[in-house]
Design a protein around this motif. Structure first.
Motif, PDB file in Angstrom:
ATOM      1  N   ARG A  65      12.027   1.460   5.142  1.00 38.06           N
ATOM      2  CA  ARG A  65      11.038   1.016   3.772  1.00 38.06           C
ATOM      3  C   ARG A  65       9.636   1.228   4.358  1.00 38.06           C
ATOM      4  N   PHE A  66       9.350   1.450   5.823  1.00 39.07           N
ATOM      5  CA  PHE A  66       8.109   1.542   5.944  1.00 39.07           C
ATOM      6  C   PHE A  66       7.850   2.985   6.403  1.00 39.07           C
ATOM      7  N   ALA A  67       8.533   3.731   5.780  1.00 35.60           N
ATOM      8  CA  ALA A  67       8.296   5.285   6.078  1.00 35.60           C
ATOM      9  C   ALA A  67       7.059   5.740   5.453  1.00 35.60           C
ATOM     10  N   PRO A  68       6.085   6.531   6.235  1.00 36.32           N
ATOM     11  CA  PRO A  68       4.667   6.972   5.466  1.00 36.32           C
ATOM     12  C   PRO A  68       5.220   7.729   4.497  1.00 36.32           C
TER      13      PRO A  68
ATOM     14  N   LEU B 181      -7.324   5.558   6.207  1.00 33.39           N
ATOM     15  CA  LEU B 181      -5.797   6.060   6.008  1.00 33.39           C
ATOM     16  C   LEU B 181      -5.429   6.309   7.228  1.00 33.39           C
ATOM     17  N   ASP B 182      -6.141   6.549   8.415  1.00 34.25           N
ATOM     18  CA  ASP B 182      -5.646   6.828   9.631  1.00 34.25           C
ATOM     19  C   ASP B 182      -5.134   5.740  10.300  1.00 34.25           C
ATOM     20  N   VAL B 183      -5.831   4.412   9.913  1.00 32.15           N
ATOM     21  CA  VAL B 183      -5.545   3.105  10.467  1.00 32.15           C
ATOM     22  C   VAL B 183      -4.061   2.717   9.848  1.00 32.15           C
ATOM     23  N   ARG B 184      -3.880   2.933   8.522  1.00 29.50           N
ATOM     24  CA  ARG B 184      -2.939   2.670   7.881  1.00 29.50           C
ATOM     25  C   ARG B 184      -1.483   3.311   8.094  1.00 29.50           C
ATOM     26  N   LEU B 185      -1.840   4.570   8.383  1.00 22.05           N
ATOM     27  CA  LEU B 185      -0.784   5.493   8.927  1.00 22.05           C
ATOM     28  C   LEU B 185      -0.269   5.225  10.155  1.00 22.05           C
ATOM     29  N   ALA B 186      -1.180   4.850  11.229  1.00 16.80           N
ATOM     30  CA  ALA B 186      -0.781   4.350  12.518  1.00 16.80           C
ATOM     31  C   ALA B 186       0.166   2.973  12.495  1.00 16.80           C
ATOM     32  N   ILE B 187      -0.159   2.022  11.678  1.00 14.80           N
ATOM     33  CA  ILE B 187       0.536   0.599  11.551  1.00 14.80           C
ATOM     34  C   ILE B 187       1.873   0.929  10.826  1.00 14.80           C
ATOM     35  N   ALA B 188       1.714   1.913   9.761  1.00 17.06           N
ATOM     36  CA  ALA B 188       3.331   2.251   9.104  1.00 17.06           C
ATOM     37  C   ALA B 188       4.142   2.944   9.944  1.00 17.06           C
ATOM     38  N   GLU B 189       3.321   3.877  10.822  1.00 18.27           N
ATOM     39  CA  GLU B 189       4.553   4.564  11.749  1.00 18.27           C
ATOM     40  C   GLU B 189       4.894   3.535  12.798  1.00 18.27           C
ATOM     41  N   HIS B 190       4.407   2.635  13.218  1.00 15.82           N
ATOM     42  CA  HIS B 190       4.977   1.544  14.173  1.00 15.82           C
ATOM     43  C   HIS B 190       5.898   0.769  13.414  1.00 15.82           C
ATOM     44  N   LEU B 191       5.449   0.331  12.350  1.00 18.39           N
ATOM     45  CA  LEU B 191       6.453  -0.542  11.584  1.00 18.39           C
ATOM     46  C   LEU B 191       7.636   0.216  11.021  1.00 18.39           C
ATOM     47  N   HIS B 192       7.455   1.479  10.953  1.00 17.59           N
ATOM     48  CA  HIS B 192       8.762   2.280  10.658  1.00 17.59           C
ATOM     49  C   HIS B 192       9.636   2.374  11.659  1.00 17.59           C
ATOM     50  N   ALA B 193       8.864   2.754  12.818  1.00 19.81           N
ATOM     51  CA  ALA B 193       9.823   2.645  14.074  1.00 19.81           C
ATOM     52  C   ALA B 193      10.467   1.429  14.449  1.00 19.81           C
ATOM     53  N   THR B 194       9.842   0.192  13.968  1.00 18.14           N
ATOM     54  CA  THR B 194      10.579  -1.091  14.621  1.00 18.14           C
ATOM     55  C   THR B 194      11.306  -1.850  13.150  1.00 18.14           C
ATOM     56  N   LEU B 195      10.950  -1.514  11.990  1.00 18.19           N
ATOM     57  CA  LEU B 195      11.627  -2.380  11.027  1.00 18.19           C
ATOM     58  C   LEU B 195      12.361  -1.257  10.177  1.00 18.19           C
ATOM     59  N   GLY B 196      12.334  -0.151  10.146  1.00 12.50           N
ATOM     60  CA  GLY B 196      13.039   0.724   9.425  1.00 12.50           C
ATOM     61  C   GLY B 196      12.459   1.500   8.303  1.00 12.50           C
TER      62      GLY B 196
ATOM     63  N   GLY C  62       0.744  -1.224   0.238  1.00 13.60           N
ATOM     64  CA  GLY C  62      -0.082  -0.028  -0.046  1.00 13.60           C
ATOM     65  C   GLY C  62       0.828   1.328  -0.110  1.00 13.60           C
ATOM     66  N   LEU C  63       1.969   1.332   0.660  1.00 15.55           N
ATOM     67  CA  LEU C  63       2.718   2.499   0.933  1.00 15.55           C
ATOM     68  C   LEU C  63       3.412   2.525  -0.389  1.00 15.55           C
ATOM     69  N   GLU C  64       3.893   1.517  -0.787  1.00 13.64           N
ATOM     70  CA  GLU C  64       4.292   1.569  -2.543  1.00 13.64           C
ATOM     71  C   GLU C  64       3.487   2.514  -3.416  1.00 13.64           C
ATOM     72  N   ALA C  65       2.257   1.821  -3.404  1.00 13.54           N
ATOM     73  CA  ALA C  65       1.296   2.384  -4.407  1.00 13.54           C
ATOM     74  C   ALA C  65       0.914   3.849  -4.179  1.00 13.54           C
ATOM     75  N   ILE C  66       1.010   4.318  -2.986  1.00  9.29           N
ATOM     76  CA  ILE C  66       0.807   5.848  -2.573  1.00  9.29           C
ATOM     77  C   ILE C  66       1.958   6.314  -3.224  1.00  9.29           C
ATOM     78  N   ARG C  67       3.227   6.017  -2.952  1.00  6.47           N
ATOM     79  CA  ARG C  67       4.360   6.710  -3.466  1.00  6.47           C
ATOM     80  C   ARG C  67       4.336   6.786  -4.978  1.00  6.47           C
ATOM     81  N   MET C  68       3.771   5.825  -5.742  1.00  6.98           N
ATOM     82  CA  MET C  68       3.843   5.860  -7.198  1.00  6.98           C
ATOM     83  C   MET C  68       2.562   7.118  -7.448  1.00  6.98           C
ATOM     84  N   LEU C  69       1.763   6.896  -6.682  1.00  6.46           N
ATOM     85  CA  LEU C  69       0.660   8.116  -6.934  1.00  6.46           C
ATOM     86  C   LEU C  69       1.223   9.671  -6.753  1.00  6.46           C
TER      87      LEU C  69
END
Length: 285
Positions: A258-261, A241-256, A201-208
């Motif tokens: 590649r999950f930056a929103p 989108l708010d739910v996806r952002l919250a998950i992305a922020e958690h994964l960004h903090a824990t996995l690096g 989903g994040l890569e699709a948003i970056r493409m947009l």
């Protein structure tokens, strides 16, 4: 071979889109279901949401019984403390906030019997951190359902460090009793589904954001090219989108990184364009 059964009495904490879907699904399978909310107003909203969803299912011919009979097995309560003490399973389905989930789960543990299984519908938070707050972590696990719950075929089971084999085996049987399929994953950030789904989903948003293609084209490419039933941008709208952002922020903090929103996701959330629930996200609903 007999068909696996669901628990006779189930509690769901949180009557939002996910919680109401989980409640409806267990009721369809024959359980008596209590839904706990945070106050009378929230309880009334949840009750209306469930009733409308059940009526729609009946109108589409998706129920094997009368809607009134199904709704008779569903009740919505204004507080966790009001839950009956003899439920066999409680599924927590409140927003993805660690402190909130811990407060809800520990509150449920105080009012439920010692044999009740506790489960969290979290899509990304560590089961180990949630279970550490419980008196009896052996009866706790992750049961991650997917939206829309009645139609989705998957439940992601996540065992914590202390989850007993008996609890895990019982959860598998209950998933089968719902007519769904389970996958068992190790307790790690994002588990399997959120980690893969959010990354796509994040890569699709970056493409947009970069003008590679418009939203319709990105989604159509994944649907027709890779046989995805729904494109990643519509899926983001459905999740929120708010739910996806919250998950992305958690994964960004824990996995690096590649999950930056993407900034586009942050901007849309700030404008209140949260997807289907607000009428606009990457598409108009």
């Amino acid at each position: 071979m007999s068909t696996p059964a669901v628990p006779g009495k189930v509690a769901v904490i949180g009557g939002g889109r996910m919680g109401s879907g989980i409640a409806q699904t267990f009721a369809i399978a024959g359980a008596d279901v209590s839904v706990a909310e945070s106050g009378a107003d929230a309880a009334a909203t949840a009750a209306d949401r469930i009733e409308r969803s059940v009526q729609r299912a009946a109108e589409r011919g998706r129920l094997a019984e009368d809607a009134a009979d199904l709704l008779a097995r569903l009740r919505v309560l204004p507080a966790v403390a009001d839950l009956p003490g003899d439920v066999e399973l409680v599924v927590e389905a409140v927003p993805e906030q660690l402190e909130l989930k811990i407060a809800v789960l520990t509150g449920a543990e105080r009012v439920l019997g010692p044999d009740a299984v506790l489960a969290s519908n979290t899509s990304s938070l560590p089961i180990a951190e949630l279970s550490a707050a419980l008196r009896e972590p052996s009866r706790f696990l992750g049961m991650h359902f997917f939206n829309p719950v009645p139609a989705s075929q998957l439940v992601e089971l996540v065992a914590g460090p202390d989850t007993s084999e008996a609890v895990l085996g019982g959860a598998r049987d209950w998933v089968h009793g719902l007519g769904k399929t389970e996958v068992l994953v190790r307790d790690s950030p994002g588990f399997a589904t959120s980690r893969l789904g959010v990354l796509l989903g994040l890569e699709a948003i970056r493409m947009l954001e970069e003008g590679v293609a418009d939203a319709e084209s990105v989604d159509t490419a994944m649907q027709l090219g890779y046989r995805h039933p729904m494109g990643p941008l519509r899926s983001t709208d459905l999740v929120g989108l708010d739910v996806r952002l919250a998950i992305a922020e958690h994964l960004h903090a824990t996995l690096g990184e590649r999950f930056a929103p993407p900034q586009l996701l942050r901007d849309k959330v700030e404008r209140g364009e949260l997807g289907r629930k607000t009428g606009r996200g990457f598409f108009d609903w």
